[in-house]
Design an enzyme around this catalytic site. Structure first.
Site, PDB file in Angstrom:
ATOM      1  N   LEU A  26       0.868  -1.198   0.000  1.00 50.72           N
ATOM      2  CA  LEU A  26       0.000   0.000   0.000  1.00 50.72           C
ATOM      3  C   LEU A  26       0.894   1.233   0.000  1.00 50.72           C
ATOM      4  CD1 LEU A  26      -3.139   0.132   2.265  1.00 50.72           C
ATOM      5  CD2 LEU A  26      -2.141   2.101   1.091  1.00 50.72           C
ATOM      6  N   SER A  27       1.192   1.762  -1.180  1.00 52.79           N
ATOM      7  CA  SER A  27       2.394   2.571  -1.326  1.00 52.79           C
ATOM      8  C   SER A  27       2.320   3.392  -2.613  1.00 52.79           C
ATOM      9  CB  SER A  27       3.537   1.551  -1.406  1.00 52.79           C
ATOM     10  OG  SER A  27       4.717   1.958  -0.847  1.00 52.79           O
ATOM     11  N   GLU A  28       1.510   4.464  -2.596  1.00 53.47           N
ATOM     12  CA  GLU A  28       1.230   5.158  -3.868  1.00 53.47           C
ATOM     13  C   GLU A  28       2.467   5.823  -4.488  1.00 53.47           C
ATOM     14  OE1 GLU A  28      -0.839   5.486  -1.230  1.00 53.47           O
ATOM     15  OE2 GLU A  28      -2.686   4.557  -1.967  1.00 53.47           O
ATOM     16  N   GLN A  49      -5.754   3.457  -6.569  1.00 50.01           N
ATOM     17  CA  GLN A  49      -7.081   2.905  -6.296  1.00 50.01           C
ATOM     18  C   GLN A  49      -8.222   3.926  -6.459  1.00 50.01           C
ATOM     19  OE1 GLN A  49      -7.589   0.762  -2.398  1.00 50.01           O
ATOM     20  NE2 GLN A  49      -7.452  -0.922  -3.849  1.00 50.01           N
ATOM     21  N   PHE A  50      -7.972   5.150  -6.053  1.00 49.35           N
ATOM     22  CA  PHE A  50      -8.940   6.237  -6.253  1.00 49.35           C
ATOM     23  C   PHE A  50      -8.149   7.502  -6.534  1.00 49.35           C
ATOM     24  CE2 PHE A  50     -11.498   3.294  -3.819  1.00 49.35           C
ATOM     25  CZ  PHE A  50     -12.769   3.426  -4.373  1.00 49.35           C
ATOM     26  N   ILE A  74      -4.167  10.037  -5.281  1.00 50.78           N
ATOM     27  CA  ILE A  74      -3.149  10.212  -6.320  1.00 50.78           C
ATOM     28  C   ILE A  74      -2.077  11.223  -5.897  1.00 50.78           C
ATOM     29  CG2 ILE A  74      -3.901  12.160  -7.785  1.00 50.78           C
ATOM     30  CD1 ILE A  74      -3.856  10.117 -10.161  1.00 50.78           C
ATOM     31  N   PRO A 113       0.171  11.545  -3.493  1.00 54.84           N
ATOM     32  CA  PRO A 113       1.574  11.137  -3.253  1.00 54.84           C
ATOM     33  C   PRO A 113       2.343  10.820  -4.542  1.00 54.84           C
ATOM     34  CG  PRO A 113       0.090   9.953  -1.789  1.00 54.84           C
ATOM     35  CD  PRO A 113      -0.762  10.663  -2.802  1.00 54.84           C
ATOM     36  N   HIS A 172     -12.787  10.232  -2.129  1.00 58.20           N
ATOM     37  CA  HIS A 172     -12.891   9.253  -3.211  1.00 58.20           C
ATOM     38  C   HIS A 172     -13.490   9.863  -4.479  1.00 58.20           C
ATOM     39  CE1 HIS A 172     -12.037   6.389  -0.073  1.00 58.20           C
ATOM     40  NE2 HIS A 172     -12.156   5.363  -0.888  1.00 58.20           N
TER      41      HIS A 172
END
Lengths: 326, 354
Positions: free
Chosen positions: A58-60, A82-83, A87, A89, A129
């Site tokens: 889990l690491s944007e 994911q959403f 975005i 990061p 979201h």
């Protein structure tokens, strides 16, 4: 020909791209066995295996940065955030690296990556979201930003994005993921990037919109036709670079323009399009350019969300307002 | 309550002490005079380049420049352990590594002189250009390694950053995926004790930076970063592991930034001269020279000849750099995209070819 929803069309394009090019790989959060939270990658893990469809930590910031490194060294990563609310990061990697690598090495290293993200409001999602963040991405030189509005265009534009030799952010209006379906043939034919789609030709008024706003704009176009107003309807599709020529040509013909976007008004892409028309088409304009946009506020949580979203009525109001001016 | 300890220890290796005396047996490569002379020459060349770069900046002939003074053993030690199969992903302070990899002095001058053509390396074309936003290069190394694994290509990615970079999320995020996916990446930290004005202790309460690897499930070790033999030995070991599919490793190289952060910095604002002077006793060139003199008959003449050769090379590169005309203005758009979209192409017209 298969009737596909947008999410199915996206999955079909991903699958097609992976079949035709072994360097195309997918990674992101929950894109593997779970098939992505919206199921965009459903079945791809099972079909292409765990090395080509990878669940990341889990690491944007990593997802975007790893895509840069992989793209520079021969892969064509299609990374998923994911959403779109998550975005942010990735902006460091997009602005400082993905968009600049070709330029700062004078073409020695390049970055053929796609960053996909579900985008926009309208599905009563949790906080963070539902934001529309295209303008801040479009402000980054060297980056392409694409937002499809139908299943067929999602299929063709995503194929084009994956095959493109430069980085593309592909924002998918999640409100449209399953709302309609249409015939989409899996021909492998891409649609052009950097090119707006003229959905209907008209003579009185140009409406420019993209993503989920195309639905309201199309509905407005039909209703306006009933009262004798003929609309040139443009789906911008590629938001950066903007197909200025198509918009200018349309406004030179109609003399009037309404721009519709879900993102907040101020410093949105409507402002750029307005400015471009003011600079290049002033003598053709018969009325002020009008923007129909989200309010300059934090994207409301689900109970007030509907009040925020520009809809058909707003577009018709703006169109009538413009027509009444002259 | 009965408990179990996960316990860990961080080893620190060194082969030469501060005056160049071997600490125990040297590795085999370090008993070969030619190899040692090559390493020493590369460090001297790096330092010669460094002084010239600062002089050029001070006289308005170069942009802001980040000196590697005192840290030459890290760059040279790291690069000399690498092969052409490996990919170097550098920070902005590893000129010694870039030179060893085949980046030319002219290219380095061009880059620091503000010309992107300096990043279009004629050799080591797989290597990344220096990374300015601190720590954002770590994920690139993970991506390069992923591409290698995916395509079955040999080699590993070697990424270098400073001590300050270990405070950033990118560092942890990249090391975490390298652990989780067992990717061939060697993480190298040039711990020069200062992140501009913030000392190492101000960055973290962790006793070592190497131990940060433990949280990601990869080994971490310290090395005397002023001992080029030790740096090469440990990076070789890390690369051997990585190439054999045994995953990543973090190496913290202990050194000291003898110069300012960059030519735009004045370190006297935040650190004492006495501290800097003390570290001059530990710097990497003296100890290897002492060792060469004591063990391999390195003479004053050898030393003079080396200095003259380095100076000549650097002066020649300076002349070439200064004689290189800037690109035409349109070069700022030429490689923005593979094929210029209409609105970018329109800008070509606007700036012309001047």
């Amino acid at each position: 020909m298969a009737e596909l929803t947008m999410i199915e069309a996206i999955r079909t394009a991903l699958s097609r791209a992976m079949e035709e090019d072994p360097d195309v790989i997918i990674f992101g959060e929950d894109v593997g066995i779970d098939g992505g939270v919206f199921r965009a990658t459903d079945g791809l893990f099972q079909h292409f295996g765990s090395s080509r469809v990878r669940d990341t930590p889990l690491s944007e910031a990593l997802i975007a940065g790893m895509a840069v490194g992989a793209a520079a060294h021969g892969l064509r990563p299609v990374a998923e955030i994911q959403f779109s609310g998550f975005i942010y990061p990735t902006l460091d990697q997009l602005a400082n690296h993905a968009s600049r690598l070709r330029n700062r090495t004078r073409g020695r290293l390049t970055c053929p990556m796609v960053l996909r993200a579900p985008y926009g409001g309208g599905i009563k999602a949790p906080e963070h979201h539902s934001e529309s963040i295209e303008a801040m991405l479009a402000h980054i030189p060297g980056l392409r930003v694409v937002i499809p509005s139908t299943p067929a265009r999602a299929y063709g534009l995503l194929l084009a994005a994956i095959r493109d030799p430069d980085p593309v952010v592909f924002l998918e209006p999640k409100r449209l993921y399953r709302s309609t379906s249409e015939a989409v043939e899996d021909t492998g034919e891409a649609l052009p990037l950097d090119k707006a789609f003229v959905l209907q030709e008209g003579t009185d008024l140009t409406i420019v919109a993209w993503g989920a706003m195309i639905k309201g704009a199309t509905e407005a176009t039909l209703q306006l036709a009933e009262s004798g107003i003929s609309v040139d309807l443009i789906d911008l599709a590629t938001l950066k670079p903007i197909d200025r020529a198509t918009i200018r040509a349309s406004v030179e013909k109609t003399g009037r323009c309404v721009i519709v976007h879900e993102a907040p008004l101020t410093a949105g892409l409507g402002a750029e399009i307005s400015a471009d028309l003011a600079e290049h088409c002033l003598t053709s304009l018969l009325a002020p350019i009008k923007r129909v946009a989200g309010y300059d506020t934090v994207m409301p949580y689900l109970r007030l969300e509907a009040h925020y979203m520009p809809d058909t009525a707003h577009i018709i109001d703006a169109a009538r307002n413009v027509m009444e001016f002259s | 309550m009965p408990t179990r300890s996960a316990g860990f220890q961080i080893n620190c290796s060194a082969f030469l002490d501060a005056v160049g005396k071997p600490i125990g047996d040297l590795p085999k490569f370090a008993r070969n005079k030619d190899i040692l002379v090559a390493l020493y020459s590369a460090m001297v060349k790096t330092r010669t380049f460094d002084s010239k770069a600062i002089a050029l900046q001070r006289t308005g002939q170069l942009g802001t420049y980040a000196s590697s003074l005192g840290q030459e053993a890290i760059g040279v030690g790291v690069a000399s352990a690498m092969t052409d199969d490996d990919v170097f992903v550098p920070s902005f302070r590893e000129h010694g590594a870039q030179l060893w990899r085949g980046v030319s002095l002219e290219e380095l001058f061009l880059y620091w002189g503000g010309d992107e053509r300096g990043n279009d390396f004629a050799k080591s074309r797989q290597d990344f250009p220096v990374c300015i936003p601190v720590a954002s290069q770590f994920p690139h190394a993970a991506g390069v390694a992923l591409a290698k694994v995916q395509k079955g290509d040999p080699g590993a990615a070697v990424v270098v950053a400073g001590d300050g970079a270990t405070s950033k999320g990118d560092f942890y995020e990249a090391m975490n995926v390298v652990g989780a996916w067992n990717l061939p990446v060697v993480f190298v930290i040039n711990n020069n004790q200062w992140a501009i004005s913030v000392p190492r202790e101000g960055q973290t309460a962790a006793k070592t930076l190497a131990q940060k690897a433990i949280a990601c499930g990869i080994p971490g070790e310290q090395v005397d970063g002023n001992d080029v033999i030790a740096v090469q030995a440990i990076i070789s070991r890390a690369l051997t592991r990585a190439r054999a599919g045994k995953g990543g490793m973090l190496i913290e190289c202990l050194s000291y930034r003898l110069g300012d952060h960059t030519t735009a910095d004045d370190a006297s604002r935040y650190r004492e001269d006495a501290e800097v002077s003390a570290h001059w006793q530990l710097e990497p060139l003296i100890r290897l020279r002492n060792h060469l003199v004591a063990t391999h008959g390195w003479t004053k003449e050898d030393e003079q000849l080396l200095l003259r050769t380095c100076k000549k090379e650097v002066e020649a590169a300076t002349d070439t750099y200064l004689a290189t005309a800037p690109e035409p203005a349109r070069a700022m758009f030429d490689t923005l995209f593979a094929k210029a979209p209409a609105d970018v192409a329109a800008l070509f017209e606007e700036v012309g070819n001047g």
